[in-house]
Design an enzyme around this catalytic site. Structure first.
Site, PDB file in Angstrom:
ATOM      1  N   THR A 139      57.755  11.245  46.446  1.00 30.62           N
ATOM      2  CA  THR A 139      58.709  11.490  47.532  1.00 30.62           C
ATOM      3  C   THR A 139      58.103  12.340  48.657  1.00 30.62           C
ATOM      4  O   THR A 139      57.357  13.284  48.412  1.00 30.62           O
ATOM      5  CB  THR A 139      59.951  12.194  46.963  1.00 30.62           C
ATOM      6  N   PRO A 141      59.102  13.847  52.924  1.00 25.88           N
ATOM      7  CA  PRO A 141      60.256  14.095  53.793  1.00 25.88           C
ATOM      8  C   PRO A 141      60.825  12.804  54.390  1.00 25.88           C
ATOM      9  O   PRO A 141      62.027  12.693  54.587  1.00 25.88           O
ATOM     10  CB  PRO A 141      59.672  15.009  54.867  1.00 25.88           C
ATOM     11  N   GLY A 144      61.757   8.217  50.158  1.00 21.08           N
ATOM     12  CA  GLY A 144      62.197   8.478  48.810  1.00 21.08           C
ATOM     13  C   GLY A 144      62.322   7.164  48.093  1.00 21.08           C
ATOM     14  O   GLY A 144      61.362   6.626  47.544  1.00 21.08           O
ATOM     15  N   ASP A 260      62.496  -0.044  34.817  1.00 21.73           N
ATOM     16  CA  ASP A 260      63.244  -0.823  33.833  1.00 21.73           C
ATOM     17  C   ASP A 260      63.566  -0.024  32.574  1.00 21.73           C
ATOM     18  O   ASP A 260      64.518  -0.331  31.865  1.00 21.73           O
ATOM     19  CB  ASP A 260      62.479  -2.099  33.470  1.00 21.73           C
ATOM     20  N   ARG A 263      65.497   3.869  34.326  1.00 22.56           N
ATOM     21  CA  ARG A 263      66.850   3.842  34.889  1.00 22.56           C
ATOM     22  C   ARG A 263      67.940   3.904  33.822  1.00 22.56           C
ATOM     23  O   ARG A 263      68.904   4.658  33.978  1.00 22.56           O
ATOM     24  CB  ARG A 263      67.002   2.638  35.815  1.00 22.56           C
ATOM     25  N   GLY A 359      92.459  23.266  36.258  1.00 26.85           N
ATOM     26  CA  GLY A 359      93.129  24.119  37.231  1.00 26.85           C
ATOM     27  C   GLY A 359      92.232  25.241  37.720  1.00 26.85           C
ATOM     28  O   GLY A 359      91.038  25.042  37.953  1.00 26.85           O
ATOM     29  N   GLU A 383      65.652   8.558  41.009  1.00 25.83           N
ATOM     30  CA  GLU A 383      65.343   7.248  40.410  1.00 25.83           C
ATOM     31  C   GLU A 383      66.049   6.115  41.141  1.00 25.83           C
ATOM     32  O   GLU A 383      66.370   5.087  40.554  1.00 25.83           O
ATOM     33  CB  GLU A 383      65.708   7.205  38.925  1.00 25.83           C
TER      34      GLU A 383
END
Lengths: 408, 392
Positions: A139, A141, A144, A260, A263, A359, A383
């Site tokens: 990755t 800037p 990605g 494959d 993921r 809550g 990913e």
């Protein structure tokens, strides 16, 4: 035969991991979230487990025989086993996938693409008893999910390559003994220009930039890596120079080929997170919600809980199927993406609902549910973000029309 | 060991069903829908293949295929036409009820004719005007009369009613919570106290749903005089799972048409599937169906193992209904205005799936059962016994 039962080995792995998560990880995970890391003693304690499983995020290399051998586990059903284990890791602490010492996301690529010498040297560096990590730096800037767009440059100079550029959001990037770094000899060449290098910690011209502070997933280390005329020996070109001969897209393939199996693993970790939040909610409702008086919300609460468990189960089965396909050599690009798409989607829904139904207590710092809500989001991004998975699924649905989208 | 591969026998059956659906059912879909009927020739061909009886024991002419085979077969048929699939299921849920609840002598009496008489059929009468009937809150009453019972009440959506030789009827036999007060009865379809009236229903038209009235009709109680709640629960688990498989099949059929259409139809110079807005919309349809299908397989597997599948079958039924209704409606959306027309296949799928999702219990009924199964023992229950908890 259609079957949903576990092998004894799967049961053993699940039970052992669950027990470690419950006893060793859960008691520390809130503190690790606040302090952005586990104590050093924890990593050392995890070494036997880390070396046995080699399960760093995306580090499961199910179905890929070679890498399984490297991990010391040449067995069938690796992807399924990893998925079963991955749910427990996610349940214990979402950060577990990356804080566990080992080659992490760099492991499968080195195992599959490295030369025998590279594998021996660099896996050897990570042997215990001290904990060590490796990293995987793709990755940037400006790039990605669109891996073709990398801008970090490299050129050959004698028996070295010279790397210039910046990588960002690199997991374990600062503490890694070595990092697989993607660069291009010429952006105009697209995938064919990609080269992958094994860059050792301390190489001149390679320095760590800032360490990120994140919404969640905070116990993991996320670093910026800067390369300024960083000279790397030719011998550190992943797979050797031959691998890139004839314009083959070896670098790009390295970036793509583990999706494959990785993921479904990302998907199932989100399922583990969802399950953790669901269990927290169930306990909370049991302990606090139902006072000894008629509660009109009871039915609504029960319905919400039932919805959540159903979605968790649906996501889990998508991951199982994708992993089962990988183990059986069935092309699973679409199914792997469906698992990756749906696991984090319901992960976000379940953690959000857990916070909601608790809550005022739900958003208080120092509660597991609050942490899980923050942690799960990143699973929807790395990913291949949600929308990338939708692209991949769509691309595999329409056989007569070629959709021009990237991402596997 | 986790696996998604059918056995060889199941695969062979699946292939047979898929072929039958493509070759025999597909050319008939529009006519069957329009005429509110299935052709006798189709029925005959299906019977000659031995398909309606597959799940029955060999003694009654079946081949003892299990629930997984049943689910795969129904899914394959429904991919082409769920309405004809229901019409062809002449043993169906009624035979399942007999197998689960009846004595051996009653099984012999009610199931043996299948092997000898090609026109023999059973129909299950359970649905009523109040949807909670499927949780056991039924209006149809059974009063003891000598060795037999007398039934009075009215059942809705009884599929294949006009062909049935016997009805298997669920009715209240005593006071008791939910299914605890319910029993199954066999009724001779020629009884003069019966009224059978064809309904005009949105979907599953080929299966000819009828309104069946029972006016002091003579009925034989299945099984002994003591109740069999476990058997009834299992019957409903099977019903939920098989109907969910039909919904998944029909959803897949509609989605396949939409996938095809999205590649042909062009707007702004490219196939509509190349527009990301539509591509993502359809990717979500794919995910919803695949997730539902896995839940159905798991429920069928639990049932085939002989295990309690209350949770799994409710998960499958609710998820399939949500996904199936959405996917079939969305398939119409992919077609745009054309999807609304009866010339195109997708609107029929939407009507059939919507109807299937209400057949013998809807999502709210399943959810009530599911909540009870999941949380009764988890402590998630009002601690004060006086607290009013609405439970099935």
């Amino acid at each position: 035969m259609i079957d949903f039962s576990f092998t004894p080995q799967m049961k053993m792995a699940r039970d052992m991991l669950h027990s470690i998560m419950e006893k060793k990880v859960r008691p520390l995970c809130l503190q690790a979230d606040q302090e952005a890391g586990y104590p050093d003693s924890f990593y050392k304690e995890m070494m036997p487990l880390a070396q046995g499983f080699s399960l760093g995020g995306g580090g499961s290399s199910g179905g890929k025989k070679e890498s399984s051998e490297v991990a010391g586990m040449s067995m069938k059903n690796m992807a399924l086993l990893a998925v079963v284990a991955g749910e427990e890791l996610g349940w214990g602490d979402p950060s577990m996938s990356l804080v566990m010492p080992g080659p992490g996301t760099g492991g499968p690529a080195l195992a599959a693409r490295g030369t025998p010498e590279q594998k021996e040297k660099y896996f050897g560096m990570l042997k215990g008893p001290q904990p060590h990590w490796a990293a995987y730096a793709l990755t940037e800037p400006g790039c990605g999910s669109d891996a073709a767009a990398i801008r970090t440059r490299c050129h050959k100079d004698g028996d070295h390559y010279v790397i210039n550029g910046t990588k960002c959001y690199i997991s374990n990037g600062a503490r890694a003994e070595w990092t697989l770094v993607f660069a291009t000899i010429d952006p105009a060449l697209g995938h064919a220009g990609h080269r992958v290098f094994i860059v050792e910690k301390g190489t001149p011209g390679f320095k760590v930039g800032k360490l990120e502070s994140k919404l969640g997933f905070r116990a993991t280390e996320t670093a910026e890596l800067i390369f300024e005329d960083c000279r790397v020996p030719v011998a550190n070109l992943l797979g050797g120079e031959e691998a890139y001969a004839k314009g083959e897209k070896a670098g790009f393939k390295t970036a793509m080929e583990f999706f494959d199996t990785s993921r479904p693993l990302v998907g199932i970790m989100a399922v583990g997170i969802a399950r953790a939040a669901y269990e927290e909610l169930l306990q909370f409702v049991h302990d606090n919600y139902l006072l000894s008086r008629p509660i009109p919300r009871y039915q609504a609460m029960r319905d919400r809980l039932a919805d959540l468990q159903r979605k968790i189960e649906a996501a889990r089965l998508l991951c199982w199927k994708a992993a089962w396909m990988a183990d059986n050599g069935i092309r699973n690009t679409k199914e792997a993406s469906m698992a990756k798409l749906y696991g984090p989607q319901i992960g976000m829904e379940v953690t959000s609902c857990a916070v909601q139904l608790m809550g005022a207590h739900g958003t208080a710092k120092g509660t597991l549910s609050e942490k899980l809500f923050r942690d799960v989001k990143v699973f929807d991004i790395f990913e291949g973000a949600h929308q990338i998975q939708q692209m991949v699924v769509a691309r595999n649905m329409f056989e007569r029309v070629r959709l021009t989208t990237a991402g596997g | 060991m986790i696996s998604f591969t059918p056995t060889e026998d199941e695969q062979a059956l699946l292939d047979t069903c898929a072929r039958f659906a493509e070759q025999v059912l597909a050319p008939q879909t529009r006519e069957a829908d329009r005429e509110n009927a299935i052709s006798d020739r189709v029925r005959q061909q299906y019977r000659e293949l031995g398909m309606p009886l597959l799940g029955l024991p060999e003694t009654y002419g079946g081949s003892e295929f299990g629930l997984i085979a049943k689910v795969l077969a129904e899914e394959a048929l429904a991919r082409v036409d769920a309405a004809q699939a229901v019409a062809l299921d002449e043993a169906g849920f009624a035979a399942q009820a007999v197998l689960l609840l009846a004595t051996d002598a009653q099984k012999q009496q009610l199931l043996a004719p299948f092997a000898q008489d090609a026109a023999y059929a059973l129909a299950l009468a359970a649905d009523e005007r109040d949807p909670a009937a499927n949780l056991g809150y039924m209006q149809t009453q059974a009063e003891p009369a000598g060795e037999d019972y007398r039934l009075s009440g009215e059942k809705l959506a009884v599929y294949n009613a006009q062909r049935a030789r016997h009805f298997i009827v669920l009715a209240r036999v005593q006071e008791g919570e939910g299914l605890a007060g319910v029993a199954a009865f066999a009724v001779d379809a020629r009884d003069p106290g019966l009224t059978i009236e064809l309904e005009d229903r949105m979907g599953l038209r080929a299966a000819r749903a009828c309104r069946v009235g029972f006016n002091g009709v003579k009925a034989q109680r299945l099984g002994g005089e003591e109740g069999n709640v476990a058997g009834l629960r299992r019957l409903y688990a099977i019903i939920r799972t098989v109907n969910a498989a039909r919904i998944v099949g029909a959803g897949r059929g509609a989605l396949n048409f939409a996938i095809d259409y999205a590649q042909d139809r062009k707007t702004f110079g490219k196939p509509i599937c190349a527009h990301q807005g539509l591509a993502f919309f359809m990717a979500d349809m794919e995910v919803a169906l695949e997730a539902a299908r896995n839940l159905v397989l798991k429920a069928a597997w639990r049932l085939a193992q002989g295990e309690d599948a209350t949770v799994e079958s409710c998960n499958a039924a609710i998820y399939a209904a949500e996904s199936g209704v959405r996917v079939t409606i969305d398939a119409i959306q992919v077609y745009g205005g054309a999807g609304f027309m009866k010339d195109m296949p997708v609107e029929r799928y939407a009507r059939d799936v919507r109807t299937l999702a209400n057949m013998l219990g809807g999502s709210e009924d399943h959810q009530a059962v599911l909540g009870e199964a999941l949380y009764t023992n988890s402590g998630l229950k009002a601690k004060d016994s006086k607290a009013k908890v609405v439970a099935p």
